[in-house]
Design a protein around this motif. Sequence first.
Motif, short mmCIF file in Angstrom:
data_model
loop_
_atom_site.label_atom_id
_atom_site.label_comp_id
_atom_site.label_asym_id
_atom_site.label_seq_id
_atom_site.Cartn_x
_atom_site.Cartn_y
_atom_site.Cartn_z
N ASP A 77 17.49 5.18 -0.80
CA ASP A 77 17.54 5.18 -2.26
C ASP A 77 17.95 3.82 -2.82
O ASP A 77 17.90 3.61 -4.03
N GLY A 78 18.36 2.90 -1.94
CA GLY A 78 18.71 1.56 -2.40
C GLY A 78 17.51 0.84 -2.99
O GLY A 78 17.64 -0.01 -3.86
N ILE A 79 16.32 1.19 -2.46
CA ILE A 79 15.08 0.64 -3.01
C ILE A 79 14.41 1.78 -3.78
O ILE A 79 13.59 2.52 -3.24
N ASN A 80 14.77 1.92 -5.04
CA ASN A 80 14.28 3.05 -5.84
C ASN A 80 13.03 2.67 -6.63
O ASN A 80 12.62 1.52 -6.66
N PRO A 81 12.40 3.65 -7.26
CA PRO A 81 11.16 3.38 -8.03
C PRO A 81 11.33 2.32 -9.10
O PRO A 81 10.39 1.56 -9.39
N VAL A 82 12.51 2.23 -9.70
CA VAL A 82 12.76 1.21 -10.73
C VAL A 82 12.67 -0.18 -10.12
O VAL A 82 12.07 -1.10 -10.68
N THR A 83 13.27 -0.34 -8.94
CA THR A 83 13.23 -1.63 -8.23
C THR A 83 11.80 -2.00 -7.86
O THR A 83 11.36 -3.14 -8.04
N VAL A 84 11.06 -1.03 -7.32
CA VAL A 84 9.67 -1.27 -6.92
C VAL A 84 8.83 -1.66 -8.13
O VAL A 84 8.00 -2.58 -8.07
N ALA A 85 9.05 -0.96 -9.25
CA ALA A 85 8.28 -1.26 -10.47
C ALA A 85 8.60 -2.66 -11.00
O ALA A 85 7.71 -3.37 -11.47
N LEU A 86 9.87 -3.07 -10.90
CA LEU A 86 10.26 -4.40 -11.35
C LEU A 86 9.56 -5.47 -10.53
O LEU A 86 9.03 -6.45 -11.07
N ILE A 87 9.55 -5.30 -9.21
CA ILE A 87 8.91 -6.27 -8.34
C ILE A 87 7.42 -6.35 -8.64
O ILE A 87 6.84 -7.44 -8.73
N ALA A 88 6.78 -5.19 -8.83
CA ALA A 88 5.35 -5.17 -9.13
C ALA A 88 5.06 -5.90 -10.45
O ALA A 88 4.08 -6.64 -10.56
N ALA A 89 5.91 -5.68 -11.45
CA ALA A 89 5.73 -6.33 -12.75
C ALA A 89 5.89 -7.84 -12.63
O ALA A 89 5.14 -8.61 -13.24
N GLN A 90 6.86 -8.28 -11.83
CA GLN A 90 7.08 -9.71 -11.63
C GLN A 90 5.88 -10.34 -10.93
O GLN A 90 5.43 -11.43 -11.29
N GLN A 91 5.37 -9.66 -9.93
CA GLN A 91 4.22 -10.19 -9.19
C GLN A 91 2.99 -10.28 -10.09
O GLN A 91 2.26 -11.28 -10.07
N LYS A 92 2.76 -9.26 -10.91
CA LYS A 92 1.61 -9.27 -11.80
C LYS A 92 1.73 -10.37 -12.85
O LYS A 92 0.76 -11.10 -13.11
N ALA A 93 2.93 -10.52 -13.42
CA ALA A 93 3.13 -11.53 -14.47
C ALA A 93 2.95 -12.94 -13.95
O ALA A 93 2.53 -13.84 -14.69
N SER A 94 3.25 -13.15 -12.67
CA SER A 94 3.14 -14.50 -12.10
C SER A 94 1.79 -14.75 -11.43
O SER A 94 1.56 -15.82 -10.86
N GLY A 95 0.92 -13.75 -11.48
CA GLY A 95 -0.38 -13.89 -10.83
C GLY A 95 -0.32 -13.70 -9.34
O GLY A 95 -1.28 -13.98 -8.62
#
Length: 389
Positions: free
Chosen positions: A55-73
Motif C-alpha cells: 500500500d506504500g505505492i498507492n493509486p494516488v502515487t501511481v497517478a501522480l507519476i503517470a501525470a508527471q511523465q505525460k506532462a514532460s513527454g
Amino acid sequence: MNIRSLVLVAMASLGLAACAGPTVESLRSPVPETLLSSTTVPGYSKIRYWGDDPDGINPVTVALIAAQQKASGNTSLNRSFLAVSGGGSDGAFGAGVLSGWTSTGTRPEFTVVTGISTGSLIAPFAFLGPPYDQSLKAAYTEVSGEDIYQKKSVFGIIGSESVADNTPLRQLVARYVTDQMLVEIAREHARGRRLLVGTTNLDAERPVVWDIGAIASSQMPSRKRLIQDLLVASASIPGVFPPVNIKVVADGETFDEMHVDGGTSNQAFLFPSNFSVKDVDKSSGVKRNRTLYVLRNGRVTPQYSVVKPRLAAIVGKSISSLIKTQGIGDLYRMYSNAQRDGMAFKVIWIPETFTLTEPKPFDPGYMNKLFEVGYAMGRNGIPWKTQPP
C-alpha cells in the motif's frame, strides 16, 4: 582482512559495552510501537513507505507519476529499472559496470533506480546518468578505509553505539551530495522518474523506502542534510558504524527512529512483493515493456577457504556466507516478481574469475582492480544472466 573483520570487532566489544551501563540509550526517545505507522518527518509529506507494504505505492502515487511523465513527454512504452545491491567496497564493481556501459552508448535512462547500503551511494550517480560517471568512479577508486571510517579506541567503544566513527563517510557523502545534485534529482523527479533508497528501522525490524526525489523537490531547508543522513544510514553496518537517528513526530510528540544499513532487511529491492506493475497496466489500459537490471555487488558462488578453529574465523566465515545467501534469496524474490509481472529480468554479479581478496577494508588497490573488471564487462557487452544463480 575485510569489512567482516570490523563486524567481528563489534561483536567482541559487546562484553565491554554491556559492562558500561546505559549511556547512549538514555538519550533516545524511541517511537512507541502503537505509533509506528503514524510517524512523519516534520515538514515533509509522502517521502517514504514501508518496504514490505504494497500500500506504500498507492493509486494516488501511481497517478501522480503517470501525470508527471505525460506532462514532460516521457511517454515511452519501454521502461528500464535498476536495482543496485549492497556489498561494501565491492560497490566498485557496480560503479565499473555502469561506467563501461556508458562507453557503449546503449545504457538506458532508468525510470526507477533503487539502492541498498553501498548501492544507495551509487544510486544517485546512476540515476543522473553518464554526466556523473567520473564522480562515481572517483568515489570508488580514489578512496581508502581512512575516507570511510575511523576506528575507536577500546575506551571509546565502551558504552558506544559502534566500534568505528563514520565522520569520514559523512564528509565523503557531503562532498558529492551537493545543492546542484539536488536540483538535478528534483528535475528528474518532476519527469516521473524515481530515486529510492532503503534503510532499516531497527526498532520495527522493517525496511523503509525513501523517495529521494520527493525530498529533493521539497522546499525544506533541511532537505540536503536529510538526504545525506539517509545515504549514510543505508550504509551503516550495525555495530560497525553508528546508527542514524531520524527525528519524527506522532500524536503531537517528537521521537527518534533508529535507522541502520538497508542490507539488514534486503540486499537489493525494487517494489514491495505484493505490488504488481501488471495491475498498473490493467488500470491504465496501457501495456508497457519493462526490464529490471540488477547489479549485484558481490559473488554468488561458494568460495572455499579453510576455517581455523577460532571464534573470529568461524563467525567471520558464517557472516560472509549469510550475506551471500541473503543476496541470492533477494535475487530469486525479484526474479519471481518480474516473472509474475511479465518484466524482463537481467542480473550481473562479480565473476568467479575475479579471485583477488581484500587485504583490509576498502583497500584502494582491490577497489581499483574490481572497478576495472566491472568496466571491462560493461564496455565489452555485459553478459547479463536472465535468472538467478
